[in-house]
Design a protein around this motif. Structure first.
Motif, short mmCIF file in Angstrom:
data_model
loop_
_atom_site.label_atom_id
_atom_site.label_comp_id
_atom_site.label_asym_id
_atom_site.label_seq_id
_atom_site.Cartn_x
_atom_site.Cartn_y
_atom_site.Cartn_z
N GLN A 51 6.35 112.70 3.57
CA GLN A 51 5.62 112.16 2.43
C GLN A 51 6.57 111.64 1.36
O GLN A 51 6.37 110.56 0.81
CB GLN A 51 4.68 113.21 1.83
N ASN A 52 7.62 112.38 1.09
CA ASN A 52 8.62 111.94 0.10
C ASN A 52 9.29 110.64 0.53
O ASN A 52 9.50 109.74 -0.29
CB ASN A 52 9.66 113.02 -0.14
N LEU A 53 9.61 110.55 1.81
CA LEU A 53 10.24 109.33 2.31
C LEU A 53 9.28 108.14 2.21
O LEU A 53 9.68 107.04 1.82
CB LEU A 53 10.71 109.51 3.75
N GLN A 54 8.04 108.35 2.54
CA GLN A 54 7.06 107.27 2.44
C GLN A 54 6.85 106.85 0.99
O GLN A 54 6.69 105.67 0.69
CB GLN A 54 5.75 107.68 3.11
N ASP A 55 6.87 107.82 0.10
CA ASP A 55 6.76 107.50 -1.34
C ASP A 55 7.95 106.66 -1.80
O ASP A 55 7.80 105.70 -2.55
CB ASP A 55 6.66 108.77 -2.18
N GLU A 56 9.15 107.02 -1.35
CA GLU A 56 10.36 106.27 -1.70
C GLU A 56 10.29 104.85 -1.15
O GLU A 56 10.63 103.90 -1.86
CB GLU A 56 11.61 106.97 -1.15
N ILE A 57 9.85 104.70 0.07
CA ILE A 57 9.74 103.37 0.68
C ILE A 57 8.72 102.54 -0.09
O ILE A 57 8.95 101.36 -0.37
CB ILE A 57 9.36 103.49 2.17
N ALA A 58 7.62 103.12 -0.48
CA ALA A 58 6.56 102.42 -1.21
C ALA A 58 7.07 101.95 -2.58
O ALA A 58 6.67 100.87 -3.05
CB ALA A 58 5.33 103.30 -1.37
#
Length: 61
Positions: A51-58
């Motif tokens: 989730q943190n990685l997806q948030d960073e990518i977003a």
């Protein structure tokens, strides 16, 4: 372990000495519970990481 099984410590000792297969099965059950709990923690950690990685990518899109 004896407390959790609601037996006397000497009973557990006797199982270990006289009924090694029963003792082994009980120990495997305790180990299974331990491994299952650790697996749940690992899953939660990896889910948070994803989730943190997806948030960073977003954020960078």
């Amino acid at each position: 372990m004896a407390y959790y099984l609601e037996i006397d410590v000497s009973t557990l000792y006797n199982w270990r000495k006289h009924k090694p297969n029963l003792y082994r099965i009980i120990m495997l059950g305790f180990k299974f519970d331990e491994v299952l709990e650790q697996s749940k923690k690992n899953y939660d950690y990896l889910s948070d990481l994803e989730q943190n990685l997806q948030d960073e990518i977003a954020r960078f899109k």
